[in-house]
Design a protein around this motif. Structure first.
Motif, mmCIF file in Angstrom:
data_model
loop_
_atom_site.group_PDB
_atom_site.id
_atom_site.type_symbol
_atom_site.label_atom_id
_atom_site.label_comp_id
_atom_site.label_asym_id
_atom_site.label_seq_id
_atom_site.Cartn_x
_atom_site.Cartn_y
_atom_site.Cartn_z
ATOM 1 N N GLY A 96 0.785 -1.225 0.000
ATOM 2 C CA GLY A 96 0.000 0.000 0.000
ATOM 3 C C GLY A 96 0.820 1.280 0.000
ATOM 4 N N THR A 97 2.012 1.243 -0.590
ATOM 5 C CA THR A 97 2.871 2.432 -0.610
ATOM 6 C C THR A 97 2.175 3.576 -1.343
ATOM 7 O OG1 THR A 97 4.776 0.946 -0.682
ATOM 8 C CG2 THR A 97 5.181 3.262 -1.166
ATOM 9 N N TYR B 73 8.498 -11.549 7.909
ATOM 10 C CA TYR B 73 8.700 -10.588 8.991
ATOM 11 C C TYR B 73 7.948 -9.301 8.641
ATOM 12 C CZ TYR B 73 12.517 -13.548 10.666
ATOM 13 O OH TYR B 73 13.256 -14.605 11.145
ATOM 14 N N GLY B 74 7.151 -8.824 9.581
ATOM 15 C CA GLY B 74 6.449 -7.567 9.372
ATOM 16 C C GLY B 74 7.106 -6.458 10.181
ATOM 17 N N LEU C 8 1.317 -1.324 8.993
ATOM 18 C CA LEU C 8 0.508 -2.534 8.823
ATOM 19 C C LEU C 8 -0.585 -2.593 9.893
ATOM 20 C CD1 LEU C 8 3.398 -5.105 8.206
ATOM 21 C CD2 LEU C 8 1.892 -4.099 6.474
ATOM 22 N N THR C 9 -1.769 -3.014 9.495
ATOM 23 C CA THR C 9 -2.870 -3.180 10.434
ATOM 24 C C THR C 9 -2.710 -4.510 11.171
ATOM 25 O OG1 THR C 9 -4.283 -4.332 8.857
ATOM 26 C CG2 THR C 9 -4.378 -1.913 8.869
ATOM 27 N N ASN C 10 -3.572 -4.731 12.161
ATOM 28 C CA ASN C 10 -3.529 -5.990 12.905
ATOM 29 C C ASN C 10 -3.777 -7.183 11.988
ATOM 30 O OD1 ASN C 10 -3.069 -4.569 15.239
ATOM 31 N ND2 ASN C 10 -5.199 -4.615 15.929
ATOM 32 N N CYS D 170 2.262 -12.289 9.347
ATOM 33 C CA CYS D 170 3.707 -12.275 9.584
ATOM 34 C C CYS D 170 4.051 -13.149 10.787
ATOM 35 C CB CYS D 170 4.199 -10.852 9.826
ATOM 36 S SG CYS D 170 3.728 -9.680 8.510
ATOM 37 N N SER D 171 5.089 -13.952 10.654
ATOM 38 C CA SER D 171 5.475 -14.837 11.750
ATOM 39 C C SER D 171 6.192 -14.082 12.866
ATOM 40 C CB SER D 171 6.376 -15.961 11.227
ATOM 41 O OG SER D 171 7.453 -15.438 10.478
ATOM 42 N N ARG D 172 6.934 -13.030 12.522
ATOM 43 C CA ARG D 172 7.618 -12.204 13.506
ATOM 44 C C ARG D 172 7.478 -10.733 13.135
ATOM 45 N NH1 ARG D 172 11.252 -15.405 16.590
ATOM 46 N NH2 ARG D 172 11.289 -13.581 17.973
#
Length: 246
Positions: free
Chosen positions: A11-12, A78-79, A122-124, A130-132
């Motif tokens: 969403g950039t 990863y987020g 990033l939203t919930n 994402c794992s981490r």
């Protein structure tokens, strides 16, 4: 080095930020870029910010409609998040995440690092994919980072950890010490110079030069410093000569 690492920009809003991020990627040897629903994608606005080195990354970037689609071939995700606390437990810093990411890359896994929109991140729901999570610590007074800055910080940590040996900047080549012969030449020139400006007594200059020689013996004079001091002596003797003519 970071061949299996992908940067995913979700969403950039500004294509210029995509270009700047591509430039950061090429600095750190990461070439895989995926754009998910960019708000107003414009290749012509992104290219200049990517510079010549990063344009290829921008032009080859994958574009996906959904985040889940962009991540389907990844084995680790990863987020990035600016928010901590609540259910977002165990958030890592770039320096703690990088060794784990590099270990996974070396094991042949495909790793993605996801960055959210510039204004909200990033939203919930998106972080659940994402794992981490990774958080970049900043000053409390100003915690906002430009997207490309965040990309660069995380990739830099990964790059450092991926090196075969610790990076040490290349300094100037070590100059060799002066030889005994060069030290004697310098001492002789220095004595002539000090006589020219009446610093030494002309009746017994070798005697009055002894403290200067003792001082010089304490200094590890290198060849480049020898050249410098010889040049200074020449210039002083020339000026003393000009003054004598007047």
């Amino acid at each position: 080095m970071l061949d299996n690492l992908s940067i995913v920009l979700f969403g950039t809003k500004f294509p210029e930020n995509v270009g700047s991020s591509a430039r950061a990627m090429t600095n750190m040897g990461c070439e895989n870029l995926t754009l998910v629903r960019p708000a107003s994608w414009d290749m012509e606005k992104a290219r200049p910010l990517a510079t010549v080195k990063g344009r290829d990354i921008v032009e080859k970037a994958l574009i996906a409609d959904e985040l889940s689609e962009a991540l389907k071939d990844q084995t680790r995700v990863y987020g990035t998040t600016a928010r901590t606390g609540g259910w977002r437990k165990g958030v890592m810093t770039p320096s703690t995440a990088a060794p784990l990411i590099v270990e996974q890359l070396r094991a042949g896994e495909k790793v993605a690092v996801v960055f959210g929109p510039e204004d909200r991140g990033l939203t919930n729901d998106e972080t659940q994919l994402c794992s981490r999570l990774i958080n970049i610590p900043t000053s409390h007074e100003n915690s906002s980072l430009n997207l490309s800055q965040a990309v660069l910080i995380i990739l830099y940590e990964c790059f450092k950890n991926a090196l075969d040996k610790p990076f040490t900047p290349a300094g100037p080549p070590e100059e060799r010490p002066t030889s005994f012969e060069e030290q004697e030449i310098l001492a002789s020139n220095l004595q002539e110079t000090l006589l020219a400006i009446d610093f030494l007594k002309a009746d017994n200059p070798d005697y009055w030069m002894m403290p200067v020689r003792r001082f010089m013996s304490k200094i590890d004079i290198k060849r480049n410093e020898f050249n410098l001091l010889m040049g200074i002596c020449r210039q002083i003797k020339w000026i003393a000569g000009q003054a004598g003519k007047k």
